[in-house]
Design a protein around this motif. Structure first.
Motif, PDB file in Angstrom:
ATOM      1  N   TYR A 161       0.880  -1.189   0.070  1.00 41.63           N
ATOM      2  CA  TYR A 161       0.029   0.003   0.029  1.00 41.63           C
ATOM      3  C   TYR A 161       0.861   1.279  -0.132  1.00 41.63           C
ATOM      4  CZ  TYR A 161      -3.976   2.961   0.978  1.00 41.63           C
ATOM      5  OH  TYR A 161      -5.184   4.129   0.969  1.00 41.63           O
ATOM      6  N   ILE A 162       0.269   2.242  -0.859  1.00 48.71           N
ATOM      7  CA  ILE A 162       1.255   3.412  -1.117  1.00 48.71           C
ATOM      8  C   ILE A 162       0.458   4.638  -0.705  1.00 48.71           C
ATOM      9  CG2 ILE A 162       2.873   4.713  -2.514  1.00 48.71           C
ATOM     10  CD1 ILE A 162       3.062   2.280  -4.240  1.00 48.71           C
ATOM     11  N   CYS A 163       1.111   5.728   0.194  1.00 49.41           N
ATOM     12  CA  CYS A 163       0.638   6.792   0.457  1.00 49.41           C
ATOM     13  C   CYS A 163       1.354   8.080   0.728  1.00 49.41           C
ATOM     14  CB  CYS A 163      -0.743   6.656   1.636  1.00 49.41           C
ATOM     15  SG  CYS A 163      -0.243   6.132   3.153  1.00 49.41           S
ATOM     16  N   ASN A 164       0.968   9.099   1.234  1.00 54.76           N
ATOM     17  CA  ASN A 164       1.834  10.200   1.349  1.00 54.76           C
ATOM     18  C   ASN A 164       1.247  10.747   2.920  1.00 54.76           C
ATOM     19  OD1 ASN A 164       3.678  10.776  -0.725  1.00 54.76           O
ATOM     20  ND2 ASN A 164       1.852  10.595  -1.951  1.00 54.76           N
ATOM     21  N   VAL A 165       2.073  11.825   3.352  1.00 54.06           N
ATOM     22  CA  VAL A 165       1.713  12.494   4.580  1.00 54.06           C
ATOM     23  C   VAL A 165       0.800  13.536   4.049  1.00 54.06           C
ATOM     24  CG1 VAL A 165       2.742  14.160   6.317  1.00 54.06           C
ATOM     25  CG2 VAL A 165       4.001  12.187   5.695  1.00 54.06           C
ATOM     26  N   LEU A 166       0.887  14.343   3.171  1.00 49.71           N
ATOM     27  CA  LEU A 166       0.187  15.190   2.650  1.00 49.71           C
ATOM     28  C   LEU A 166      -0.892  14.497   1.412  1.00 49.71           C
ATOM     29  CD1 LEU A 166       1.706  18.658   2.342  1.00 49.71           C
ATOM     30  CD2 LEU A 166       0.613  17.657   4.379  1.00 49.71           C
ATOM     31  N   LYS A 167      -1.895  14.819   1.446  1.00 47.30           N
ATOM     32  CA  LYS A 167      -2.892  14.334   0.466  1.00 47.30           C
ATOM     33  C   LYS A 167      -3.177  15.362  -0.477  1.00 47.30           C
ATOM     34  CE  LYS A 167      -3.735  10.826   3.369  1.00 47.30           C
ATOM     35  NZ  LYS A 167      -2.300  10.032   3.519  1.00 47.30           N
ATOM     36  N   CYS A 168      -2.471  16.584  -0.603  1.00 48.31           N
ATOM     37  CA  CYS A 168      -2.778  17.535  -1.554  1.00 48.31           C
ATOM     38  C   CYS A 168      -1.243  18.034  -2.137  1.00 48.31           C
ATOM     39  CB  CYS A 168      -3.542  18.652  -1.022  1.00 48.31           C
ATOM     40  SG  CYS A 168      -5.301  18.224  -0.873  1.00 48.31           S
ATOM     41  N   ARG A 169      -1.289  18.244  -3.305  1.00 48.78           N
ATOM     42  CA  ARG A 169       0.174  18.653  -3.774  1.00 48.78           C
ATOM     43  C   ARG A 169       0.329  20.209  -3.275  1.00 48.78           C
ATOM     44  NH1 ARG A 169       1.743  21.089  -9.750  1.00 48.78           N
ATOM     45  NH2 ARG A 169       4.037  20.899  -9.324  1.00 48.78           N
ATOM     46  N   PRO A 170       1.548  20.428  -2.832  1.00 47.38           N
ATOM     47  CA  PRO A 170       1.941  21.799  -2.491  1.00 47.38           C
ATOM     48  C   PRO A 170       2.535  22.359  -3.723  1.00 47.38           C
ATOM     49  CG  PRO A 170       3.176  20.023  -1.109  1.00 47.38           C
ATOM     50  CD  PRO A 170       2.671  19.385  -2.268  1.00 47.38           C
ATOM     51  N   PRO A 171       2.212  23.848  -3.914  1.00 47.74           N
ATOM     52  CA  PRO A 171       2.437  24.309  -5.336  1.00 47.74           C
ATOM     53  C   PRO A 171       3.867  24.658  -5.461  1.00 47.74           C
ATOM     54  CG  PRO A 171       1.264  25.823  -3.449  1.00 47.74           C
ATOM     55  CD  PRO A 171       1.183  24.620  -2.971  1.00 47.74           C
ATOM     56  N   ASP A 172       4.446  24.356  -6.667  1.00 47.18           N
ATOM     57  CA  ASP A 172       5.774  24.151  -6.961  1.00 47.18           C
ATOM     58  C   ASP A 172       6.582  23.028  -6.279  1.00 47.18           C
ATOM     59  OD1 ASP A 172       5.428  26.233  -8.971  1.00 47.18           O
ATOM     60  OD2 ASP A 172       5.389  27.635  -7.148  1.00 47.18           O
ATOM     61  N   ASN A 173       5.739  22.144  -5.731  1.00 50.99           N
ATOM     62  CA  ASN A 173       6.497  20.827  -5.008  1.00 50.99           C
ATOM     63  C   ASN A 173       7.490  21.407  -3.738  1.00 50.99           C
ATOM     64  OD1 ASN A 173       5.274  19.462  -6.923  1.00 50.99           O
ATOM     65  ND2 ASN A 173       7.475  18.985  -7.973  1.00 50.99           N
ATOM     66  N   ARG A 174       6.891  22.492  -3.174  1.00 51.76           N
ATOM     67  CA  ARG A 174       7.656  23.287  -2.212  1.00 51.76           C
ATOM     68  C   ARG A 174       7.400  21.899  -0.815  1.00 51.76           C
ATOM     69  NH1 ARG A 174       3.594  23.990   1.221  1.00 51.76           N
ATOM     70  NH2 ARG A 174       2.035  25.574   0.811  1.00 51.76           N
TER      71      ARG A 174
END
Ligand code: URA
Ligand code: URA
Length: 266
Positions: free
Chosen positions: A156-169
């Motif tokens: 299973y694969i996930c992330n801490v944040l579920k939304c993209r930070p602008p410009d991948n900051r």
């Protein structure tokens, strides 16, 4: 008591028992075949009488297996994850909801033994709604397929944040604070045998530390009694391929535990 009220009370008692006795690891419960047969008849198979907290999309219970000493009924893990995914899809708790194309919840096997936790969606993930599908994602896929001889569907694969930070900051502390409860609930539902934190943000969030990836990797950590291993983020490895060897060492340690050859003292 009317038969409908009796039915409701039996249903409630049964659900309380299922909740109490479920196997916390796999969200399953062992039942005597006779009990399973009873449940399948009047309770689980009632047409149009789905339990109130079960979404209409839930899969039907497995048929009772009368051949063995006990059979297994899976409570609705898929339904619980779907409900959480739906909640996340409408989240407006931080400013990232204004710039995202869509939320990126997680992908893979809900019964996975291994969960990878990354940092946050990038542009590709924001567009496609799936974690780790861009360049870094391809390297993670290679680690899973070529390094572990597994598929993305085994884990299973996930992330801490579920939304993209602008410009991948970098994720900001308030964004992590707002989003982390979703990750905690995801991990509670999936309850893997091993967690692999990819890079600094995942490691620091899960382990409540400010140590670097380099310091945290190479040893086992304890995340609510689940062994957790930190390794380099695939995006970092693309910039610094000479560190791939260390990630390979981390992967080998994870595989030993998944194969039951070692159990880390955590
Ligand atoms: N990097 C991450 O941390 N997560 C993704 O989903 C993609 C890239
Ligand atoms: N910094 C990160 O954020 N991740 C790594 O994997 C290494 C350095």
């Amino acid at each position: 008591m009317t038969s409908d009220a009796l039915f409701q009370s039996i249903l409630e008692d049964t659900r309380a028992l299922l909740q109490r006795d479920r196997n916390p690891r796999k969200n399953t419960i062992a039942l005597l075949p006779e009990t399973a047969a009873l449940l399948e008849g009047p309770i689980l198979d009632q047409p149009g009488k789905a339990p109130t907290d079960t979404p209409a999309t839930s899969t039907p219970p497995r048929p009772a297996d009368m051949s063995g000493p006990a059979t297994v009924v899976e409570p609705d893990l898929g339904g619980a994850i779907d409900a959480l995914r739906l909640e996340v899809s409408g989240c407006t708790k931080c400013g990232l909801c204004k710039t995202r194309k869509q939320t990126v919840f997680g992908v893979g096997n809900l019964n996975a033994d291994l969960v990878f936790v990354g940092e946050a969606p990038g542009a590709d993930e924001d567009r496609l709604g799936e974690p780790f599908v861009g360049k870094a994602g391809q390297l993670l896929t290679d680690i899973i397929e070529k390094g572990m001889l597994l598929t993305r569907n085994d884990v299973y694969i996930c992330n801490v944040l579920k939304c993209r930070p602008p410009d991948n900051r970098d994720p900001q502390p308030d964004e992590v604070a707002q989003c982390e409860p979703y990750l905690i609930r995801q991990l509670e539902l999936i309850r893997p045998r091993v967690i692999c934190a990819l890079g600094r943000h995942a490691a620091q969030t899960l382990l409540k530390t400010t140590e670097s990836t380099g310091k945290l990797r190479g040893t086992w950590h304890n995340y609510h009694n689940i062994p957790l291993r930190v390794t380099y983020h695939p995006a970092y490895l693309l910039r610094k391929p000479e560190d791939k060897r260390k990630t390979w060492d981390d992967v080998k340690q994870i595989m030993k535990v998944l194969r039951g050859e070692e159990s880390p003292a955590i």
